[in-house]
Write an enzyme that holds these catalytic residues in place. Structure first.
Site, PDB file in Angstrom:
ATOM      1  N   LYS A 267       0.890  -1.235  -0.014  1.00 35.50           N
ATOM      2  CA  LYS A 267      -0.098   0.002  -0.061  1.00 35.50           C
ATOM      3  C   LYS A 267       0.989   1.210   0.013  1.00 35.50           C
ATOM      4  O   LYS A 267       2.034   1.290   0.150  1.00 35.50           O
ATOM      5  CB  LYS A 267      -0.889  -0.002   1.168  1.00 35.50           C
ATOM      6  CG  LYS A 267      -0.140   0.143   2.539  1.00 35.50           C
ATOM      7  CD  LYS A 267      -0.987  -0.316   3.652  1.00 35.50           C
ATOM      8  CE  LYS A 267      -0.359  -0.118   4.996  1.00 35.50           C
ATOM      9  NZ  LYS A 267      -1.010  -0.691   6.196  1.00 35.50           N
TER      10      LYS A 267
ATOM     11  N   ARG B 264     -11.553   0.308  13.856  1.00 33.03           N
ATOM     12  CA  ARG B 264     -11.406   0.983  12.547  1.00 33.03           C
ATOM     13  C   ARG B 264     -12.327   0.501  11.701  1.00 33.03           C
ATOM     14  O   ARG B 264     -13.545   1.031  11.556  1.00 33.03           O
ATOM     15  CB  ARG B 264      -9.873   0.733  12.154  1.00 33.03           C
ATOM     16  CG  ARG B 264      -9.361   1.830  11.083  1.00 33.03           C
ATOM     17  CD  ARG B 264      -7.961   1.854  10.615  1.00 33.03           C
ATOM     18  NE  ARG B 264      -7.522   0.436  10.479  1.00 33.03           N
ATOM     19  CZ  ARG B 264      -6.149   0.252  10.004  1.00 33.03           C
ATOM     20  NH1 ARG B 264      -5.076   1.291  10.349  1.00 33.03           N
ATOM     21  NH2 ARG B 264      -5.766  -1.022   9.582  1.00 33.03           N
TER      22      ARG B 264
ATOM     23  N   HIS C 294      -6.864  -6.937  12.723  1.00 32.57           N
ATOM     24  CA  HIS C 294      -5.713  -6.224  12.827  1.00 32.57           C
ATOM     25  C   HIS C 294      -5.256  -5.764  14.165  1.00 32.57           C
ATOM     26  O   HIS C 294      -6.233  -5.371  14.924  1.00 32.57           O
ATOM     27  CB  HIS C 294      -5.841  -5.079  11.789  1.00 32.57           C
ATOM     28  CG  HIS C 294      -4.477  -4.201  11.778  1.00 32.57           C
ATOM     29  ND1 HIS C 294      -3.229  -5.074  11.157  1.00 32.57           N
ATOM     30  CD2 HIS C 294      -4.031  -3.072  11.744  1.00 32.57           C
ATOM     31  CE1 HIS C 294      -2.376  -4.054  11.105  1.00 32.57           C
ATOM     32  NE2 HIS C 294      -2.871  -2.821  11.286  1.00 32.57           N
TER      33      HIS C 294
ATOM     34  N   ARG D 216       0.609 -10.715   6.870  1.00 35.68           N
ATOM     35  CA  ARG D 216       0.997  -9.654   6.246  1.00 35.68           C
ATOM     36  C   ARG D 216       2.071  -8.896   6.546  1.00 35.68           C
ATOM     37  O   ARG D 216       2.082  -8.247   7.524  1.00 35.68           O
ATOM     38  CB  ARG D 216      -0.538  -8.793   6.482  1.00 35.68           C
ATOM     39  CG  ARG D 216      -1.643  -9.537   6.127  1.00 35.68           C
ATOM     40  CD  ARG D 216      -3.007  -8.653   6.290  1.00 35.68           C
ATOM     41  NE  ARG D 216      -3.105  -8.028   7.499  1.00 35.68           N
ATOM     42  CZ  ARG D 216      -3.814  -8.417   8.797  1.00 35.68           C
ATOM     43  NH1 ARG D 216      -4.387  -9.594   8.521  1.00 35.68           N
ATOM     44  NH2 ARG D 216      -4.070  -7.660   9.639  1.00 35.68           N
TER      45      ARG D 216
ATOM     46  N   TYR E 277      16.150  31.941   4.434  1.00 33.53           N
ATOM     47  CA  TYR E 277      15.304  32.699   4.742  1.00 33.53           C
ATOM     48  C   TYR E 277      15.028  32.915   6.141  1.00 33.53           C
ATOM     49  O   TYR E 277      15.498  32.020   7.169  1.00 33.53           O
ATOM     50  CB  TYR E 277      13.762  31.889   4.388  1.00 33.53           C
ATOM     51  CG  TYR E 277      13.655  31.727   2.994  1.00 33.53           C
ATOM     52  CD1 TYR E 277      13.241  32.995   2.431  1.00 33.53           C
ATOM     53  CD2 TYR E 277      13.460  30.546   2.268  1.00 33.53           C
ATOM     54  CE1 TYR E 277      12.697  32.970   1.057  1.00 33.53           C
ATOM     55  CE2 TYR E 277      12.946  30.652   0.961  1.00 33.53           C
ATOM     56  CZ  TYR E 277      12.913  31.569   0.269  1.00 33.53           C
ATOM     57  OH  TYR E 277      12.553  31.509  -1.006  1.00 33.53           O
TER      58      TYR E 277
ATOM     59  N   CYS F  10      14.575  25.267   2.299  1.00 34.76           N
ATOM     60  CA  CYS F  10      13.763  25.910   1.490  1.00 34.76           C
ATOM     61  C   CYS F  10      12.899  24.898   0.640  1.00 34.76           C
ATOM     62  O   CYS F  10      12.934  23.686   1.035  1.00 34.76           O
ATOM     63  CB  CYS F  10      14.595  26.632   0.417  1.00 34.76           C
ATOM     64  SG  CYS F  10      15.847  27.738   1.044  1.00 34.76           S
TER      65      CYS F  10
ATOM     66  N   ASP G 299      13.037  23.921  -2.409  1.00 33.75           N
ATOM     67  CA  ASP G 299      13.585  23.134  -3.249  1.00 33.75           C
ATOM     68  C   ASP G 299      15.148  23.004  -3.009  1.00 33.75           C
ATOM     69  O   ASP G 299      15.742  22.191  -3.733  1.00 33.75           O
ATOM     70  CB  ASP G 299      13.561  23.725  -4.682  1.00 33.75           C
ATOM     71  CG  ASP G 299      11.999  24.366  -5.066  1.00 33.75           C
ATOM     72  OD1 ASP G 299      11.354  23.509  -4.837  1.00 33.75           O
ATOM     73  OD2 ASP G 299      11.725  25.405  -5.307  1.00 33.75           O
TER      74      ASP G 299
END
Ligand SMILES: *Cc1c(COP(=O)(O)O)cnc(C)c1O
Length: 372
Positions: A41, A138, A168, A222, A268, A314, A316
């Site tokens: 997933k 859940r 689960h 799992r 910055y 920043c 990027d």
């Protein structure tokens, strides 16, 4: 398939041999009769769903589990034959597609099943796994009455088949086993109420598979987080039955280096000011890549040494305080090994006050996943 070209040096390198190692070791540990469901997933926890699925199948996994119908569609486009289970709630509008493409769905309430009936007759019999809510709170049926009602409705229809049942655990990775034991007992009780055992009973996530009683392996486990070489918790780490190898690393290169005088600032807000003359390097990775601003101060590896991210990260780019002058193009490892040093996903999780699961998931799609 053409290998795409990436011009920016920032990339996540995924070690598929580590994944093979982790799956083979688990199979060895649980024995050949217990199946492995590879949990892929969320784009295989950020590692890349198709490549991880391919590796998992080759290493012996007999089923792939995803969270959403859209993830199942993507897997089915790439793998025609493998069993796929959608663990989460699928909208009932997905049922005709699931039936046509042989995708196994989770049934978690009678209401869902009643809505599902409106699509009958189906192209193929739709396989269902019943989800029991034994304490996770859940999705799933939480009373034996609802379980029996579901089971009876499914069995009275030629369009649907009870192929499996599962639950689960909420606390499998913790040392205190009281809550866990209650869940396990409740599930066993529910299972015992069924007139016939479905083909596939599965309850174990990674933590359960690795450190709990082997009787809880049932027909299949799992396998999620430790398939990727990460621990469900530090407690599980103290009881591991075999060593696991991390698959995810993150690296880039220096794109600019400058000498700074004491008193000059970086980034910055000019939040970092050099205390003495130093070399500052710039790396092309930022918060838009998932290296969020909270990671300011985190160490990276350059030239086999540790270097700190300084100033604000920043969107990027980010700046690091270099231990010495390096050239443009010098490799910088953000997660992984370099010479004798290592920075782990757990280091990032610690810095971010979260769990390791979250870290590779939030490295965004701008960062290409490349495979070795
Ligand atoms: C995500 C998930 C798993 C895998 O859990 P790990 O701790 O990563 O092994 C197993 N079962 C269900 C229902 C899940 O949602």
């Amino acid at each position: 398939m053409n290998t795409p070209i990436y011009y920016r040096p920032t990339k996540a390198v995924i070690d598929l041999q580590a994944i093979t190692h982790n799956i083979s070791s688990l199979q060895n540990y649980i024995g050949p009769t217990i199946q492995i469901i590879a949990v892929v997933k969320a784009n295989a926890y950020g590692h890349g769903d198709v490549e991880v699925a391919k590796t998992a199948i080759e290493a012996g996994a007999t089923m792939l589990a995803v969270a959403t119908p859209d993830e199942a569609v993507h897997i089915r486009e790439n793998f025609k034959d493998i069993d796929i289970l959608v663990l989460g709630a699928s909208p009932h509008t997905f049922i005709p597609f699931a039936s046509a493409e042989n995708i196994i769905l989770t049934v978690f309430s009678t209401e869902w099943l009643q809505l599902a009936q409106q699509y009958t007759p189906l192209l193929n019999q739709q396989r269902l796994h019943i989800k029991v809510d034994s304490g996770m709170g859940r999705i799933g049926v939480s009373t034996k009455e609802e379980l029996m009602e579901l089971y009876t409705i499914i069995n009275s229809s030629d369009d649907f088949l009870v192929d499996g049942i599962f639950t689960h655990f909420a606390t499998a990775d913790e040392e205190d086993s009281m809550y866990f034991d209650n869940q396990a007992t409740l599930f066993k009780d529910f299972l015992g109420a069924l007139p016939q055992k479905p083909r596939l009973v599965h309850v174990a996530n990674t933590a359960t598979a690795l450190v709990k009683d082997p009787s809880l392996h049932y027909d299949a486990v799992r396998f999620g987080i430790s398939m990727y070489g990460l621990l469900p918790s530090s407690y599980v780490g103290t009881k591991l039955p075999f060593p696991i190898k991390p698959a995810f690393s993150l690296q880039t290169e220096l794109v600019h280096i400058k000498k700074m005088q004491a008193g000059q600032s970086v980034g910055y807000g000019a939040t970092y000011t050099a205390e003495e003359d130093c070399y500052i390097g710039t790396i092309p990775i930022g918060y838009a890549d998932g290296m969020i601003r909270k990671l300011s101060g985190q160490e990276v590896l350059v030239g086999g040494k540790r270097a700190k991210i300084v100033g604000r990260i920043c969107m990027d780019q980010s700046m690091i305080l270099l231990p010495e002058a390096y050239n443009v193009g010098e490799e910088v490892v953000l997660i992984g090994c370099q010479q004798q040093e290592e920075i782990t996903i757990d280091d990032w999780a610690h810095k971010l006050q979260t769990i390791n699961y979250e870290v590779p998931c939030v490295i965004t799609a701008r960062v290409p996943r490349v495979y070795k």
